[in-house]
Design a protein around this motif. Sequence first.
Motif, short mmCIF file in Angstrom:
data_model
loop_
_atom_site.label_atom_id
_atom_site.label_comp_id
_atom_site.label_asym_id
_atom_site.label_seq_id
_atom_site.Cartn_x
_atom_site.Cartn_y
_atom_site.Cartn_z
N ASP A 46 28.41 -6.49 -47.23
CA ASP A 46 27.77 -5.28 -46.74
C ASP A 46 26.27 -5.51 -46.84
O ASP A 46 25.68 -5.51 -47.93
CB ASP A 46 28.22 -4.07 -47.57
N THR A 100 23.93 -1.70 -40.40
CA THR A 100 23.88 -0.34 -39.89
C THR A 100 22.49 0.03 -39.39
O THR A 100 21.49 -0.31 -40.01
CB THR A 100 24.32 0.67 -40.98
N LYS A 113 19.86 2.25 -41.80
CA LYS A 113 18.87 1.78 -42.77
C LYS A 113 17.81 0.88 -42.11
O LYS A 113 17.00 0.28 -42.80
CB LYS A 113 19.58 1.04 -43.92
N GLY A 168 29.02 4.17 -37.33
CA GLY A 168 28.38 3.87 -38.61
C GLY A 168 29.08 2.69 -39.25
O GLY A 168 30.20 2.32 -38.85
N SER A 169 28.42 2.06 -40.23
CA SER A 169 29.15 0.99 -40.92
C SER A 169 30.24 1.58 -41.80
O SER A 169 31.16 0.89 -42.19
CB SER A 169 28.21 0.07 -41.70
N THR A 170 30.15 2.88 -42.09
CA THR A 170 31.22 3.53 -42.85
C THR A 170 32.57 3.36 -42.15
O THR A 170 33.59 3.10 -42.80
CB THR A 170 30.91 5.04 -43.04
N ILE A 201 33.74 -0.09 -42.86
CA ILE A 201 34.23 -0.22 -44.24
C ILE A 201 35.69 0.24 -44.27
O ILE A 201 36.57 -0.45 -44.79
CB ILE A 201 33.36 0.63 -45.21
N ARG A 226 25.06 7.30 -35.92
CA ARG A 226 26.31 6.65 -36.37
C ARG A 226 26.59 5.34 -35.64
O ARG A 226 27.60 5.19 -34.96
CB ARG A 226 27.52 7.60 -36.24
N TYR A 251 28.77 0.38 -54.82
CA TYR A 251 28.49 1.50 -53.90
C TYR A 251 29.73 2.39 -53.85
O TYR A 251 30.83 1.91 -53.57
CB TYR A 251 28.15 0.92 -52.52
N ASN A 280 23.51 -1.78 -53.46
CA ASN A 280 23.31 -0.36 -53.65
C ASN A 280 24.17 -0.06 -54.88
O ASN A 280 25.38 -0.21 -54.80
CB ASN A 280 23.82 0.41 -52.42
N ALA A 314 23.75 -3.79 -45.46
CA ALA A 314 23.00 -2.62 -45.00
C ALA A 314 21.51 -2.71 -45.34
O ALA A 314 20.66 -2.25 -44.58
CB ALA A 314 23.60 -1.35 -45.62
N1 PMP Z 1 26.89 0.44 -46.88
C1 PMP Z 1 26.01 0.72 -47.85
C2 PMP Z 1 25.79 -0.25 -48.94
C3 PMP Z 1 25.32 1.95 -47.81
O1 PMP Z 1 24.46 2.26 -48.78
C4 PMP Z 1 25.54 2.86 -46.73
C5 PMP Z 1 24.82 4.18 -46.61
N2 PMP Z 1 24.45 4.80 -47.75
C6 PMP Z 1 26.49 2.51 -45.78
C7 PMP Z 1 27.14 1.29 -45.88
C8 PMP Z 1 26.90 3.44 -44.68
O2 PMP Z 1 25.98 3.57 -43.68
P1 PMP Z 1 26.34 4.16 -42.24
O3 PMP Z 1 27.73 4.70 -42.25
O4 PMP Z 1 25.32 5.19 -41.98
O5 PMP Z 1 26.23 3.02 -41.30
#
Ligand code: PMP
Length: 392
Positions: free
Chosen positions: A199, A225, A228, A111-113, A116, A236, A139, A181, A201
């Motif tokens: 970011d 990611t 979205k 995931g991009s999480t 991050i 993920r 966010y 976001n 997304a």
């Molecule tokens: N960045 C932003 C701005 C998001 O809103 C989200 C998900 N809500 C994410 C990252 C994380 O997405 P994921 O980990 O599913 O890739």
Amino acid sequence: EDDVCRCDNCYVGATCETKSETCVVDASSGSPFFTDDYWISEVRNGNKDSTVTIAPYYHIGYGAFVGAGNCGGFAPVSGGCRNDLETEIRALHDAVGNFKHNGYTLVMGVGSTELIAASIYSLLDSSQNATVFSEEPYYNGHSGVAEFFGRNWAQSAEEAEANARTYGRNSTLEFVTSPSNPTGAMRTKQVASGTAVFDSAYFWPHFTPITADRKLSDHDVALFTLSKITGHASSRIGWAFVKNADMAARLSGYVGASGGLVRESQLRATTILASERRRGYPVLTFASERMASRWSALESVLGSSACYSLQPRGGRATDMWSGKTYAPSPAYAWIRCVSGNDCYQTMLSAGVRGRAGPKFGANKDHVRLELLMGEPDFQSMLDLLRKLQSKC
Ligand code: PMP
């Protein structure tokens, strides 16, 4: 199959057949069920092209790590050791035109999480001055991870800039969430002397028209990611385009240290993206139509409300991928209760659970409602908002 069998929030019973009149619609997350009808119809239409079947003798050896050699750790879909997921990701960006990726290294994460977290952990030095900033409303996935790693959170761009000037570029990291976001507004870098992670997304045609002047380039790091885009958040799969080789090595070092990507997920993402590419990415058309119709429905309920103010959507522009001209249709409604009351509580009393303004660094008079839920939940939410507005 559990996703298809899940009941939407306002439906109960063995086959989700009964509408509950006392339900609360959960509009607090960003779970992208807005694409589920598309994937269900693919299966019902007998299109197996995007379905993954995995034989039990697959993925036994360690081949799952992202990195050089060993097939690059990526699932070879059609034999050989090509990095097929990277090829599909780059092809998607070429088709949509939202990132000029030539010369950028691709680093994938869970995931991009994860990326991050990787940015906050590995792009900042480990001194006490390490500071993270993102413009308000921000966010909470950025501020929450910064807090987890014990980084300072700058209260203003000026504070972040001063930190970067005093302690150097690696002391200060800015997340530029564009579109934002929670608001959907396009953002620009605020801290000139720090490191910026974009970011991106929501930088896809179903949320905002992609225009030539908005095309992302000249960024050190840009995050994307799958969640979205196609909606497969549980797979993920996230990725970063990184300009600088040292930064790319730091980010992939973090992903490697946490165990690397799951190979099944890579196979699934590759299969879905390849199937979509062969047909001109119809999921993006579906998602664009759905988000546009949700925004016009939402605006017809709250657009001229004297009690609940919706964020401005931004102007119409021509999208490079579809050639169509339209206004942005953000993933979230960012609502202000004109009374100044606690807007999260106001919505909750009306049966809609959002995410409260203070989570994004804003006041209690703001609430974020997601617009990415399944269609029955969206319609239930609209009904509840209509009832609330009628008492305004
Ligand atoms: N960045 C932003 C701005 C998001 O809103 C989200 C998900 N809500 C994410 C990252 C994380 O997405 P994921 O980990 O599913 O890739």
